[in-house]
Enzyme design. Structure first.
Site, mmCIF file in Angstrom:
data_model
loop_
_atom_site.group_PDB
_atom_site.id
_atom_site.type_symbol
_atom_site.label_atom_id
_atom_site.label_comp_id
_atom_site.label_asym_id
_atom_site.label_seq_id
_atom_site.Cartn_x
_atom_site.Cartn_y
_atom_site.Cartn_z
ATOM 1 N N ASN A 11 -60.952 121.797 -118.241
ATOM 2 C CA ASN A 11 -60.101 122.792 -118.895
ATOM 3 C C ASN A 11 -59.722 122.387 -120.318
ATOM 4 O O ASN A 11 -59.724 123.201 -121.230
ATOM 5 C CB ASN A 11 -58.835 122.994 -118.048
ATOM 6 N N ARG A 33 -68.203 138.498 -121.852
ATOM 7 C CA ARG A 33 -69.590 138.111 -122.109
ATOM 8 C C ARG A 33 -69.595 136.709 -122.698
ATOM 9 O O ARG A 33 -68.842 136.431 -123.631
ATOM 10 C CB ARG A 33 -70.256 139.077 -123.095
ATOM 11 N N THR A 85 -56.156 118.596 -117.468
ATOM 12 C CA THR A 85 -56.545 117.537 -118.408
ATOM 13 C C THR A 85 -58.034 117.211 -118.323
ATOM 14 O O THR A 85 -58.519 116.349 -119.049
ATOM 15 C CB THR A 85 -55.728 116.252 -118.129
ATOM 16 N N ASN A 139 -59.565 119.958 -109.172
ATOM 17 C CA ASN A 139 -59.562 120.128 -110.635
ATOM 18 C C ASN A 139 -59.791 121.581 -111.052
ATOM 19 O O ASN A 139 -58.945 122.180 -111.685
ATOM 20 C CB ASN A 139 -60.674 119.302 -111.281
ATOM 21 N N ASP A 180 -60.755 108.786 -111.738
ATOM 22 C CA ASP A 180 -60.372 110.099 -111.216
ATOM 23 C C ASP A 180 -61.519 110.713 -110.413
ATOM 24 O O ASP A 180 -61.292 111.423 -109.433
ATOM 25 C CB ASP A 180 -59.990 111.040 -112.360
HETATM 26 P P1 NAP Z 1 -67.906 112.710 -114.542
HETATM 27 O O1 NAP Z 1 -68.857 113.544 -115.328
HETATM 28 O O2 NAP Z 1 -68.250 111.324 -114.141
HETATM 29 O O3 NAP Z 1 -66.483 112.634 -115.279
HETATM 30 C C1 NAP Z 1 -65.938 113.537 -116.136
HETATM 31 C C2 NAP Z 1 -64.724 112.881 -116.803
HETATM 32 O O4 NAP Z 1 -63.545 113.620 -116.427
HETATM 33 C C3 NAP Z 1 -64.440 111.430 -116.392
HETATM 34 O O5 NAP Z 1 -64.010 110.732 -117.531
HETATM 35 C C4 NAP Z 1 -63.340 111.566 -115.377
HETATM 36 O O6 NAP Z 1 -62.544 110.442 -115.257
HETATM 37 C C5 NAP Z 1 -62.559 112.686 -116.007
HETATM 38 N N1 NAP Z 1 -61.637 113.414 -115.116
HETATM 39 C C6 NAP Z 1 -61.833 113.858 -113.858
HETATM 40 N N2 NAP Z 1 -60.738 114.499 -113.417
HETATM 41 C C7 NAP Z 1 -59.831 114.454 -114.428
HETATM 42 C C8 NAP Z 1 -58.513 114.953 -114.590
HETATM 43 N N3 NAP Z 1 -57.922 115.645 -113.611
HETATM 44 N N4 NAP Z 1 -57.890 114.748 -115.762
HETATM 45 C C9 NAP Z 1 -58.492 114.080 -116.760
HETATM 46 N N5 NAP Z 1 -59.729 113.576 -116.676
HETATM 47 C C10 NAP Z 1 -60.386 113.769 -115.521
HETATM 48 O O7 NAP Z 1 -67.571 113.532 -113.203
HETATM 49 P P2 NAP Z 1 -66.480 113.211 -112.141
HETATM 50 O O8 NAP Z 1 -65.824 111.916 -112.450
HETATM 51 O O9 NAP Z 1 -67.069 113.440 -110.801
HETATM 52 O O10 NAP Z 1 -65.446 114.378 -112.457
HETATM 53 C C11 NAP Z 1 -65.777 115.733 -112.252
HETATM 54 C C12 NAP Z 1 -64.971 116.483 -113.247
HETATM 55 O O11 NAP Z 1 -65.566 116.344 -114.521
HETATM 56 C C13 NAP Z 1 -64.903 117.974 -113.044
HETATM 57 O O12 NAP Z 1 -63.928 118.336 -112.101
HETATM 58 C C14 NAP Z 1 -64.583 118.451 -114.449
HETATM 59 O O13 NAP Z 1 -63.176 118.570 -114.639
HETATM 60 C C15 NAP Z 1 -65.074 117.343 -115.349
HETATM 61 N N6 NAP Z 1 -66.097 117.867 -116.236
HETATM 62 C C16 NAP Z 1 -65.812 117.919 -117.561
HETATM 63 C C17 NAP Z 1 -66.696 118.488 -118.439
HETATM 64 C C18 NAP Z 1 -66.332 118.542 -119.886
HETATM 65 O O14 NAP Z 1 -65.258 118.045 -120.242
HETATM 66 N N7 NAP Z 1 -67.150 119.154 -120.712
HETATM 67 C C19 NAP Z 1 -67.902 119.013 -117.994
HETATM 68 C C20 NAP Z 1 -68.180 118.950 -116.631
HETATM 69 C C21 NAP Z 1 -67.253 118.365 -115.757
HETATM 70 P P3 NAP Z 1 -63.055 109.099 -114.510
HETATM 71 O O15 NAP Z 1 -63.974 108.440 -115.481
HETATM 72 O O16 NAP Z 1 -61.789 108.360 -114.314
HETATM 73 O O17 NAP Z 1 -63.760 109.468 -113.252
#
Ligand code: NAP
Ligand code: MN
Length: 277
Positions: free
Chosen positions: A173, A157, A170, A131, A55
């Protein structure tokens, strides 16, 4: 025999991450497309963007083509594990090729988030998110008013706030305790990041789902450094006056794939796994 002219061809961009498996799938696709007169491989003004990876790879590709969303349709191939934006698995490359050879341009579209950041010096920055967008204060507790459609809902806050799209529900969020929204629901979800709640400070606590056309405004009440994230990118700003979130006029389009994995099946595969015996 009629020769297809240049403009009849489907312009295809292939974007892969650096993993061995992704490169293998990419080279298979390159060969197939190069030998097929229906397709023209190019990264410039593509009709179809095929991403290979997870993703995260699709998010990157979305931002590469975010100014051409009205023209581009995306297809995600995932290598390794299941994704939400990634419809095809690496062993289904032949199915995808067959699908694209019969392509008539059909698509499914999902809402995209428009983020507008206004700084105290009156600079305005806009961005699109597939996202989510988030705002956090760096050094101290973020104190901010949350306004929805001109109603001041609360003084927040805590660490920060996140606003996600249906397809982003997913992702971050969900980690924040937000609900999973079916991607056909045109709405945004506001979730808290570690809110302070005690006898003095009060926030809603639960996430809220806001319909299309409603606007979420966050007005930081303290000067200082803020981190704004838009999908996989982060920006740091001094003194944010306001950040606004609304559903964008643009939408993101995916190549329609008949009876592919249903959304709820993906939710199950990603978060629950196999049934108990
Ligand atoms: P990453 O840190 O490599 O990946 C974050 C994880 O989120 C990966 O497992 C990614 O899947 C998954 N993911 C991304 N979009 C998704 C979706 N729409 N539904 C379900 N899972 C999803 O960073 P990245 O791959 O560049 O993704 C950036 C995204 O990471 C941000 O948009 C944010 O949503 C998410 N994120 C999550 C957290 C948290 O959960 N605490 C914190 C910061 C950011 P893949 O392995 O397939 O790439
Ligand atoms: Mn990733």
């Amino acid at each position: 025999m009629t020769q297809m002219n240049y403009t009849d061809k489907i312009r295809v961009a292939i974007i892969a991450n650096g993993k061995y498996e992704s490169k293998r799938v990419a080279s298979k696709l390159f060969t197939a497309f190069r030998n097929d007169p229906k397709f023209y491989l190019t990264k410039k003004n593509p009709d179809v963007v095929i991403t290979i990876g997870g993703d995260g790879m699709l998010l990157s590709a979305f931002h590469m083509y975010e100014n051409e969303l009205d023209k581009v349709r995306f297809v995600g191939i995932h290598t390794g594990h299941l994704g939400f934006y990634t419809d095809y698995q690496d062993f289904e490359v032949d199915t995808l090729l067959k699908r694209l050879r019969l392509d008539s341009g059909s698509k499914v579209t999902y809402p995209v988030l428009k983020v507008t950041i206004t700084l105290l010096d009156e600079r305005v920055i806009t961005a699109l998110a597939l996202n989510e967008g988030t705002i956090k204060r760096v050094e101290k507790t973020m104190v901010a008013d949350v306004i929805i459609n001109h109603v001041k809902l609360e003084r927040f806050r805590g660490d920060g706030l996140a606003v996600s799209t249906p397809t982003g529900s997913t992702a971050y969020n969900k980690s924040l305790g937000g609900a999973i929204l079916h991607p056909t629901i045109e709405a945004l979800q506001l979730t808290e990041i570690a809110s302070l709640n005690n006898r003095v400070y009060r926030t809603l606590g639960s996430s809220i789902v806001v319909p299309k056309k409603d606007k979420i405004e966050i007005i930081p009440k303290r000067r200082g450094n803020y981190i704004v994230s838009v999908d996989n990118r982060t920006f740091s700003y001094k003194n944010v006056a306001k950040i606004e979130f609304e559903i964008a006029d643009q939408k993101v389009s995916f190549v329609e794939t008949a009876s592919h994995t249903s959304f709820w099946q993906r939710v199950k595969d990603a978060f629950i796994g196999e049934d108990e015996a």
